[in-house]
Design a protein around this motif. Structure first.
Motif, PDB file in Angstrom:
ATOM      1  N   ALA A 151      -2.462   1.647 -10.774  1.00 12.28           N
ATOM      2  CA  ALA A 151      -2.944   0.533  -9.951  1.00 12.28           C
ATOM      3  C   ALA A 151      -1.856  -0.524  -9.919  1.00 12.28           C
ATOM      4  O   ALA A 151      -0.952  -0.541 -10.776  1.00 12.28           O
ATOM      5  CB  ALA A 151      -4.242  -0.041 -10.509  1.00 12.28           C
ATOM      6  N   MET A 152      -1.938  -1.420  -8.937  1.00 10.54           N
ATOM      7  CA  MET A 152      -0.859  -2.397  -8.774  1.00 10.54           C
ATOM      8  C   MET A 152      -1.411  -3.736  -8.305  1.00 10.54           C
ATOM      9  O   MET A 152      -2.377  -3.801  -7.527  1.00 10.54           O
ATOM     10  CB  MET A 152       0.141  -1.874  -7.735  1.00 10.54           C
ATOM     11  CG  MET A 152       1.328  -2.806  -7.485  1.00 10.54           C
ATOM     12  SD  MET A 152       2.305  -2.214  -6.093  1.00 10.54           S
ATOM     13  CE  MET A 152       1.166  -2.498  -4.725  1.00 10.54           C
ATOM     14  N   LYS A 153      -0.819  -4.801  -8.794  1.00  5.88           N
ATOM     15  CA  LYS A 153      -1.064  -6.160  -8.317  1.00  5.88           C
ATOM     16  C   LYS A 153       0.248  -6.695  -7.760  1.00  5.88           C
ATOM     17  O   LYS A 153       1.278  -6.637  -8.416  1.00  5.88           O
ATOM     18  CB  LYS A 153      -1.563  -7.062  -9.452  1.00  5.88           C
ATOM     19  CG  LYS A 153      -2.848  -6.590 -10.109  1.00  5.88           C
ATOM     20  CD  LYS A 153      -4.032  -6.625  -9.167  1.00  5.88           C
ATOM     21  CE  LYS A 153      -5.306  -6.179  -9.890  1.00  5.88           C
ATOM     22  NZ  LYS A 153      -6.486  -6.181  -8.979  1.00  5.88           N
ATOM     23  N   ARG A 198       0.827  -1.210   0.000  1.00  9.96           N
ATOM     24  CA  ARG A 198       0.000   0.000   0.000  1.00  9.96           C
ATOM     25  C   ARG A 198       0.866   1.267   0.000  1.00  9.96           C
ATOM     26  O   ARG A 198       0.583   2.224  -0.721  1.00  9.96           O
ATOM     27  CB  ARG A 198      -0.924  -0.008   1.216  1.00  9.96           C
ATOM     28  CG  ARG A 198      -2.034  -1.056   1.131  1.00  9.96           C
ATOM     29  CD  ARG A 198      -2.962  -0.950   2.319  1.00  9.96           C
ATOM     30  NE  ARG A 198      -4.020  -1.954   2.261  1.00  9.96           N
ATOM     31  CZ  ARG A 198      -4.964  -2.111   3.190  1.00  9.96           C
ATOM     32  NH1 ARG A 198      -4.974  -1.294   4.248  1.00  9.96           N
ATOM     33  NH2 ARG A 198      -5.878  -3.033   3.063  1.00  9.96           N
ATOM     34  N   GLU A 199       1.901   1.258   0.829  1.00  8.86           N
ATOM     35  CA  GLU A 199       2.788   2.419   0.900  1.00  8.86           C
ATOM     36  C   GLU A 199       3.530   2.605  -0.428  1.00  8.86           C
ATOM     37  O   GLU A 199       3.741   3.732  -0.892  1.00  8.86           O
ATOM     38  CB  GLU A 199       3.787   2.250   2.046  1.00  8.86           C
ATOM     39  CG  GLU A 199       4.706   3.437   2.262  1.00  8.86           C
ATOM     40  CD  GLU A 199       3.976   4.676   2.737  1.00  8.86           C
ATOM     41  OE1 GLU A 199       4.512   5.775   2.524  1.00  8.86           O
ATOM     42  OE2 GLU A 199       2.863   4.546   3.299  1.00  8.86           O
ATOM     43  N   PHE A 200       3.905   1.482  -1.041  1.00  6.18           N
ATOM     44  CA  PHE A 200       4.594   1.524  -2.330  1.00  6.18           C
ATOM     45  C   PHE A 200       3.712   2.175  -3.389  1.00  6.18           C
ATOM     46  O   PHE A 200       4.135   3.094  -4.103  1.00  6.18           O
ATOM     47  CB  PHE A 200       4.971   0.102  -2.738  1.00  6.18           C
ATOM     48  CG  PHE A 200       5.616  -0.003  -4.087  1.00  6.18           C
ATOM     49  CD1 PHE A 200       6.963   0.260  -4.260  1.00  6.18           C
ATOM     50  CD2 PHE A 200       4.865  -0.377  -5.201  1.00  6.18           C
ATOM     51  CE1 PHE A 200       7.560   0.165  -5.510  1.00  6.18           C
ATOM     52  CE2 PHE A 200       5.460  -0.476  -6.444  1.00  6.18           C
ATOM     53  CZ  PHE A 200       6.807  -0.210  -6.596  1.00  6.18           C
ATOM     54  N   LEU A 201       2.459   1.727  -3.508  1.00 11.57           N
ATOM     55  CA  LEU A 201       1.545   2.270  -4.510  1.00 11.57           C
ATOM     56  C   LEU A 201       1.226   3.729  -4.230  1.00 11.57           C
ATOM     57  O   LEU A 201       1.210   4.565  -5.149  1.00 11.57           O
ATOM     58  CB  LEU A 201       0.253   1.451  -4.553  1.00 11.57           C
ATOM     59  CG  LEU A 201      -0.810   1.934  -5.556  1.00 11.57           C
ATOM     60  CD1 LEU A 201      -0.239   1.932  -6.982  1.00 11.57           C
ATOM     61  CD2 LEU A 201      -2.074   1.080  -5.462  1.00 11.57           C
ATOM     62  N   LYS A 202       0.997   4.050  -2.968  1.00 11.31           N
ATOM     63  CA  LYS A 202       0.678   5.439  -2.615  1.00 11.31           C
ATOM     64  C   LYS A 202       1.827   6.381  -2.992  1.00 11.31           C
ATOM     65  O   LYS A 202       1.603   7.459  -3.567  1.00 11.31           O
ATOM     66  CB  LYS A 202       0.390   5.559  -1.125  1.00 11.31           C
ATOM     67  CG  LYS A 202       0.049   6.977  -0.657  1.00 11.31           C
ATOM     68  CD  LYS A 202      -0.191   7.031   0.833  1.00 11.31           C
ATOM     69  CE  LYS A 202      -0.540   8.461   1.260  1.00 11.31           C
ATOM     70  NZ  LYS A 202       0.475   9.451   0.918  1.00 11.31           N
ATOM     71  N   THR A 203       3.057   5.975  -2.696  1.00 15.90           N
ATOM     72  CA  THR A 203       4.204   6.820  -3.012  1.00 15.90           C
ATOM     73  C   THR A 203       4.371   6.967  -4.512  1.00 15.90           C
ATOM     74  O   THR A 203       4.652   8.066  -5.021  1.00 15.90           O
ATOM     75  CB  THR A 203       5.494   6.227  -2.403  1.00 15.90           C
ATOM     76  OG1 THR A 203       5.326   6.079  -0.991  1.00 15.90           O
ATOM     77  CG2 THR A 203       6.686   7.139  -2.659  1.00 15.90           C
ATOM     78  N   TYR A 204       4.157   5.885  -5.244  1.00 16.60           N
ATOM     79  CA  TYR A 204       4.271   5.953  -6.696  1.00 16.60           C
ATOM     80  C   TYR A 204       3.202   6.871  -7.287  1.00 16.60           C
ATOM     81  O   TYR A 204       3.477   7.671  -8.190  1.00 16.60           O
ATOM     82  CB  TYR A 204       4.182   4.562  -7.309  1.00 16.60           C
ATOM     83  CG  TYR A 204       4.372   4.555  -8.807  1.00 16.60           C
ATOM     84  CD1 TYR A 204       5.523   5.078  -9.381  1.00 16.60           C
ATOM     85  CD2 TYR A 204       3.378   4.065  -9.655  1.00 16.60           C
ATOM     86  CE1 TYR A 204       5.706   5.091 -10.753  1.00 16.60           C
ATOM     87  CE2 TYR A 204       3.549   4.073 -11.029  1.00 16.60           C
ATOM     88  CZ  TYR A 204       4.711   4.590 -11.571  1.00 16.60           C
ATOM     89  OH  TYR A 204       4.878   4.608 -12.929  1.00 16.60           O
ATOM     90  N   GLN A 205       1.985   6.787  -6.751  1.00 14.82           N
ATOM     91  CA  GLN A 205       0.917   7.672  -7.221  1.00 14.82           C
ATOM     92  C   GLN A 205       1.237   9.137  -6.905  1.00 14.82           C
ATOM     93  O   GLN A 205       0.964  10.032  -7.708  1.00 14.82           O
ATOM     94  CB  GLN A 205      -0.410   7.277  -6.573  1.00 14.82           C
ATOM     95  CG  GLN A 205      -0.979   5.974  -7.132  1.00 14.82           C
ATOM     96  CD  GLN A 205      -2.202   5.508  -6.384  1.00 14.82           C
ATOM     97  OE1 GLN A 205      -2.310   5.686  -5.161  1.00 14.82           O
ATOM     98  NE2 GLN A 205      -3.155   4.898  -7.093  1.00 14.82           N
ATOM     99  N   ASP A 206       1.834   9.363  -5.744  1.00 13.77           N
ATOM    100  CA  ASP A 206       2.236  10.732  -5.386  1.00 13.77           C
ATOM    101  C   ASP A 206       3.276  11.266  -6.369  1.00 13.77           C
ATOM    102  O   ASP A 206       3.239  12.441  -6.751  1.00 13.77           O
ATOM    103  CB  ASP A 206       2.807  10.766  -3.966  1.00 13.77           C
ATOM    104  CG  ASP A 206       1.736  10.567  -2.896  1.00 13.77           C
ATOM    105  OD1 ASP A 206       0.543  10.751  -3.221  1.00 13.77           O
ATOM    106  OD2 ASP A 206       2.091  10.223  -1.757  1.00 13.77           O
TER     107      ASP A 206
END
Length: 545
Positions: A537-539, A421-429
């Motif tokens: 989005a990420m899987k 979750r932290e990985f996806l959030k940071t990438y989206q940021d």
């Protein structure tokens, strides 16, 4: 009782009189005197590599006003035929290393340095029988040196004139040592007043060095050669010793034997961890360690970065922002592969000749990269020397990508800690940052990979678009230790469809279908990322072998 460490000590006499730990570099004096007709020698080295201390040592040895036998009595130079040169020459020693910040500060510091030398010889000069012309010039120069106005125009002959006066008094030619001569040029370039002072500054130096009949020998040090200003042109066989040259290579920095001996003296071991952090510099045929880092490690017993090169860092960051596609391709290859083979020019400063080859030369001379080989096409193989410098490259990569280093660190840490979750959030940021989004939106995975390459370099081996299984995955991060999982990452970008969840699913299925990462062992995490514009989005699926 052990000797104290000479951290922050760049005065050779102070080092010896306080009986601090020292590494004997005095045979540099022998090499200097065996000059083969070379009157002026320029040595380019990174900051914190002992330039000021060595120049102070040279000055102490030759200075005719001093009695230096006590501080040299136990040194290697006194075992040679050159020992009788001790305290035999009028000597000028100037260091420009603190000529920093504003134009006013730079000029004021230069004036103070030169005035200090005039004051040092005041008794001798007052006893000198000068003609009226020389008396007037002497008084004028002293007056201008004391003047607080930020101007160099009336003191451009101050060093050369002093060599004449000293020759007239002693009947001997002068030894001239100028430490960090290019600092004022770099500061002027970085802070925007280069055009205002460069000509007068160059004239000050060239008058002292060119066709000076009162000069015996001169050595100057700096980060780079200032070529455009013609400081070194028309000199009698000047020696330019860059990081690629073997001459003087053992005298700036600690050799492996010197480093091992020093660390053992302070109950430390030169093990693989220490080498990984501080080793890797090559000067000519010598392998050396940054002395500043080794001394601080010996003092603190903490394996961490100690070296930083502020002025050169600013200049490099500015240069990267203006670099051409040729440099960009090389820089990305360097970060991805750990090395590149390229043309390098170390004999011209980048700000004078803004080309890819001179920018690589700046990287090397400033200590950010080191030469490991030279190929048949006269290209150098260059690479990041050690983990200490990797820290500086993290900042350079963040500037290159126009992304805060805080974001990039969070991105890498979320992978290492396995926090999807932290990985996806940071990438989206990161995708929301305009400069990042505009830079290479369609190939954002590639820019993303560059950041992971440098921020995860110590734990993972990065592979991009390499054959694996039945195809070429976008990114593989191969773990160097069982402590961490390896990662296989695939991107799907579609500027038409905004169904990023489906794109992520397609990317993940492709990893399995094409058997990406089949040659990896241990825990493996497959990550499929779907991107549309600023949406992602990420899987995330863990596999085990």
């Amino acid at each position: 009782m052990k000797h104290n460490l000479p951290i922050g000590i760049s005065n050779y006499r102070v080092l010896k009189e306080r009986n601090l730990y020292h590494v004997d570099k005095t045979l540099m004096i022998k090499e200097f005197l065996e000059n083969n007709g070379t009157m002026v020698t320029l040595i380019t080295r990174p900051r914190r590599f002992g330039k000021t201390l060595n120049m102070s040592m040279m000055s102490e040895f030759f200075d005719i006003k001093k009695d230096s036998n006590d501080i040299f009595k136990d040194t290697n130079i006194m075992k040679t035929k050159y020992a009788n040169n001790i305290n035999q020459y009028p000597t000028i020693f100037l260091t420009f290393k603190d000529a920093c910040d504003t134009k006013e500060n730079v000029i004021s510091f230069l004036k103070e340095q030169i005035l200090d030398v005039y004051d040092y010889y005041e008794d001798e000069l007052n006893c000198l029988d000068m003609n009226e012309s020389n008396k007037m010039r002497y008084k004028m120069i002293k007056r201008e040196l004391r003047d607080e106005k930020a101007d160099l125009s009336k003191i451009t002959n101050s060093i050369s004139f002093l060599t004449r006066l000293l020759y007239n008094y002693y009947g001997k030619k002068v030894m001239l040592f100028i430490d960090e001569y290019d600092t004022p040029f770099i500061e002027a370039h970085v802070n925007g007043f280069y055009e205002e002072i460069h000509s007068e500054l160059a004239l000050l130096l060239s008058k002292a060095l060119k066709d000076n009949p009162y000069l015996e020998l001169s050595m100057i040090t700096g980060i780079q050669r200032v070529a455009k200003e013609s400081i070194f042109s028309k000199l009698n066989n000047p020696a330019i010793c860059t990081m690629a040259d073997d001459k003087y290579s053992k005298y700036f920095g600690f050799t492996q034997d010197e480093t091992k001996k020093l660390l053992e003296y302070y109950n430390l071991e030169l093990n693989d961890e220490v080498k990984n952090m501080y080793d890797g510099y090559h000067i000519g045929n010598s392998e050396v360690y940054n002395p500043w880092s080794i001394l601080n490690y010996a003092d603190n017993h903490k394996l961490k970065p100690y070296w930083v090169n502020t002025s050169a860092n600013t200049m490099i960051v500015n240069a990267i922002s203006k670099a051409d596609m040729s440099f960009n391709d090389g820089f990305e290859s360097l970060i991805e592969n750990g090395y590149i083979e390229t043309n390098v020019n170390m004999e011209t400063s980048f700000y004078e000749q803004s080309e890819t080859s001179t920018l690589w030369g700046l990287f090397i001379n400033a200590g950010y990269l080191t030469i490991t080989d030279e190929n048949e096409f006269e290209e150098y193989c260059i690479e990041i020397p050690n983990q200490e410098v990797v820290k500086e490259f993290k900042l350079l990569v963040s500037k290159y990508l126009n992304v805060s280093d805080t974001f990039l660190l969070k991105l890498a840490n979320s992978l290492l800690k396995e926090q999807p979750r932290e990985f996806l959030k940071t990438y989206q940021d990161i995708l929301l940052i305009p400069s990042y989004y505009d830079y290479k939106s369609e190939n954002s995975y590639h820019m993303f990979f560059l950041s992971l390459c440098i921020y995860m370099q110590s734990t993972h081996e990065p592979l991009s678009n390499r054959e694996s299984g039945d195809g070429r995955p976008d990114i593989i991060l191969k773990s160097k230790t069982p402590r961490f999982a390896s990662y296989v990452i695939e991107f799907k970008y579609d500027k038409e469809s905004d169904n990023v969840d489906k794109l992520a699913e397609v990317a993940l299925n492709q990893i399995d279908k094409e058997r990406y990462g089949v040659d990896l062992s241990g825990r493996i995490i497959h990550i499929g990322i779907g991107v549309h514009g600023k949406k992602a989005a990420m899987k995330w699926v863990e596999r085990e072998k």
